[in-house]
Design a protein around this motif. Structure first.
Motif, PDB file in Angstrom:
ATOM      1  N   SER A   1       0.847  -1.186   0.000  1.00 25.05           N
ATOM      2  CA  SER A   1       0.000   0.000   0.000  1.00 25.05           C
ATOM      3  C   SER A   1       0.886   1.241   0.000  1.00 25.05           C
ATOM      4  O   SER A   1       2.091   1.160   0.230  1.00 25.05           O
ATOM      5  N   LEU A   2       0.285   2.393  -0.235  1.00 26.96           N
ATOM      6  CA  LEU A   2       1.073   3.613  -0.384  1.00 26.96           C
ATOM      7  C   LEU A   2       1.639   4.135   0.931  1.00 26.96           C
ATOM      8  O   LEU A   2       2.425   5.085   0.925  1.00 26.96           O
ATOM      9  N   ASP A   3       1.275   3.516   2.077  1.00 27.45           N
ATOM     10  CA  ASP A   3       1.980   3.888   3.304  1.00 27.45           C
ATOM     11  C   ASP A   3       3.315   3.154   3.423  1.00 27.45           C
ATOM     12  O   ASP A   3       4.095   3.397   4.335  1.00 27.45           O
TER      13      ASP A   3
ATOM     14  N   HIS B   1       7.867  13.376 -13.061  1.00 28.57           N
ATOM     15  CA  HIS B   1       6.683  13.966 -13.686  1.00 28.57           C
ATOM     16  C   HIS B   1       7.078  14.599 -15.022  1.00 28.57           C
ATOM     17  O   HIS B   1       7.883  15.544 -15.049  1.00 28.57           O
TER      18      HIS B   1
ATOM     19  N   GLU C   1       0.559   3.704  -8.938  1.00 33.31           N
ATOM     20  CA  GLU C   1       0.035   4.631  -7.936  1.00 33.31           C
ATOM     21  C   GLU C   1       1.163   5.371  -7.218  1.00 33.31           C
ATOM     22  O   GLU C   1       1.051   6.567  -6.926  1.00 33.31           O
ATOM     23  N   SER C   2       2.258   4.666  -6.944  1.00 34.60           N
ATOM     24  CA  SER C   2       3.362   5.295  -6.226  1.00 34.60           C
ATOM     25  C   SER C   2       4.071   6.332  -7.091  1.00 34.60           C
ATOM     26  O   SER C   2       4.562   7.342  -6.581  1.00 34.60           O
TER      27      SER C   2
ATOM     28  N   TYR D   1       0.484  -1.021  -7.725  1.00 35.32           N
ATOM     29  CA  TYR D   1       1.162  -0.207  -6.703  1.00 35.32           C
ATOM     30  C   TYR D   1       2.205   0.688  -7.357  1.00 35.32           C
ATOM     31  O   TYR D   1       2.331   1.876  -7.010  1.00 35.32           O
TER      32      TYR D   1
ATOM     33  N   THR E   1       0.148   9.555 -17.625  1.00 34.26           N
ATOM     34  CA  THR E   1      -0.676   9.149 -16.485  1.00 34.26           C
ATOM     35  C   THR E   1      -1.727   8.139 -16.912  1.00 34.26           C
ATOM     36  O   THR E   1      -2.005   7.164 -16.184  1.00 34.26           O
TER      37      THR E   1
ATOM     38  N   ARG F   1       2.568   8.178  -9.434  1.00 38.00           N
ATOM     39  CA  ARG F   1       1.661   9.327  -9.469  1.00 38.00           C
ATOM     40  C   ARG F   1       1.729  10.141  -8.180  1.00 38.00           C
ATOM     41  O   ARG F   1       1.581  11.363  -8.189  1.00 38.00           O
ATOM     42  N   ASP F   2       2.010   9.459  -7.060  1.00 41.66           N
ATOM     43  CA  ASP F   2       2.021  10.095  -5.748  1.00 41.66           C
ATOM     44  C   ASP F   2       3.373  10.716  -5.388  1.00 41.66           C
ATOM     45  O   ASP F   2       3.492  11.388  -4.368  1.00 41.66           O
ATOM     46  N   TRP F   3       4.396  10.508  -6.214  1.00 43.18           N
ATOM     47  CA  TRP F   3       5.769  10.881  -5.869  1.00 43.18           C
ATOM     48  C   TRP F   3       6.009  12.376  -6.077  1.00 43.18           C
ATOM     49  O   TRP F   3       5.428  12.981  -6.987  1.00 43.18           O
TER      50      TRP F   3
ATOM     51  N   ARG G   1      11.471   5.666  -3.960  1.00 38.75           N
ATOM     52  CA  ARG G   1      10.015   5.829  -3.920  1.00 38.75           C
ATOM     53  C   ARG G   1       9.327   4.764  -3.059  1.00 38.75           C
ATOM     54  O   ARG G   1       8.214   4.969  -2.557  1.00 38.75           O
TER      55      ARG G   1
END
Length: 231
Positions: free
Chosen positions: A5-7, A152, A189-190, A186, A163, A192-194, A123
Motif C-alpha cells: 500500500s502507499l503507506d 513527472h 500509484e506510487s 502499486y 498518467t 503518481r504520488d511521488w 520511492r
C-alpha cells in the motif's frame, strides 16, 4: 500474492518484491519499452565510478544495476531489503557482495563510500528523508549521491498521456509478463504520488546534501538527481 500500500510498510514492500524477483528485470524492460536500459546508462555516467572507489548501490534488487560499476573497476556493494531479490541476484552474480539492508538504517560505518546510488527504489522507502540522511552518513566527505527515480513529465499533454498509460495500460501489460501484476498497480500509484523534480531536490538539500541538481530523462518520465557531501 502481495501488493504493498502507499503507506509503504517495509514488510509489505519487501514481500511484494520477493514475489516479482525472478522476472523483475524482464518485466521492467517490457513495461518501460526498453527505456530502463537508457536510464541505467545515464546513472552509470553520473556516478562516474573509478577503479578502487567504493560504491553503494541501494535497492539493487538482482544487482543488474551494479554491473556497470564493477566494469569500471569500482568495489560495489549491492544492497536491498528484499531477500528474494538478493537470492536471485546471488545466483546470477555470485562474485558480488550482495547485502541485506534497510535504506533508513544502513548496516555500514560513517564515511564508507565514495558514491551512493539508488535507482527506482527511493520511492518505495517508508521515510524518504531518513534514507537521504543515511545515505549522507555513509558517504565520505567530498563523495556524491545519484538518485534515478520516476518523476513527472514536463510537457503537460505528454504528462496526461503518461498518467493514462500508468493507470490503464500498465496493469494489463503487467498481467502478461509479471508473476505479480498487482505489484505494478502499486508501482503506477506510487509514481503518481511521488514528489516532482524540484520538491525532491529540496528534500535532498534539507537532508544535508549540497550542490543538488537534476536532469530529466525521457521528457521527465525519470529524473537523475545528484548531490555532494561537503568536505
Amino acid at each position: 500474492m502481495t501488493r504493498a500500500s502507499l503507506d509503504k510498510q517495509p514488510h509489505e514492500v519487501a514481500s511484494m518484491f520477493d514475489d516479482v524477483a525472478e522476472r523483475y528485470d524482464l518485466t521492467n524492460d517490457v513495461l518501460s519499452l526498453g527505456q530502463d536500459r537508457i536510464w541505467r546508462r545515464a546513472v552509470a555516467k553520473a556516478v562516474d565510478a573509478r577503479p578502487a572507489q567504493r560504491v553503494l548501490d541501494l535497492a539493487a534488487g538482482t544487482a543488474t544495476s551494479s554491473l556497470p560499476f564493477t566494469k569500471a573497476g569500482a568495489y560495489v556493494v549491492p544492497c536491498d531489503f528484499s531477500l528474494g531479490m538478493l537470492q536471485v541476484g546471488k545466483r546470477r552474480h555470485p562474485w558480488l557482495p550482495l547485502t541485506a539492508g534497510d535504506a533508513t538504517r544502513l548496516p555500514f560505518k560513517d564515511d564508507t563510500f565514495d558514491a551512493v546510488t539508488i535507482s527506482f527504489g527511493l520511492r518505495n522507502v517508508q521515510g524518504t528523508e531518513r534514507a537521504m540522511r543515511e545515505m549522507l552518513r555513509v558517504t565520505r566527505p567530498g563523495g556524491r549521491v545519484v538518485i534515478c527515480e520516476f518523476s513527472h513529465p514536463t510537457w503537460a499533454p505528454f504528462r496526461t498521456l503518461y498518467t493514462e498509460y500508468l493507470m490503464r495500460a500498465l496493469p494489463p501489460v503487467a498481467r502478461r509478463v509479471s508473476s505479480n501484476p498487482d505489484a505494478y498497480v502499486y508501482l503506477a500509484e506510487s509514481i503518481r504520488d511521488w514528489p516532482d523534480q524540484a520538491e525532491l531536490a529540496s528534500m535532498l538539500g534539507d537532508a544535508g546534501w549540497s550542490r543538488v541538481a537534476w536532469r530529466n530523462l525521457s521528457g521527465g518520465i525519470a529524473t537523475l538527481h545528484r548531490g555532494f557531501k561537503d568536505s
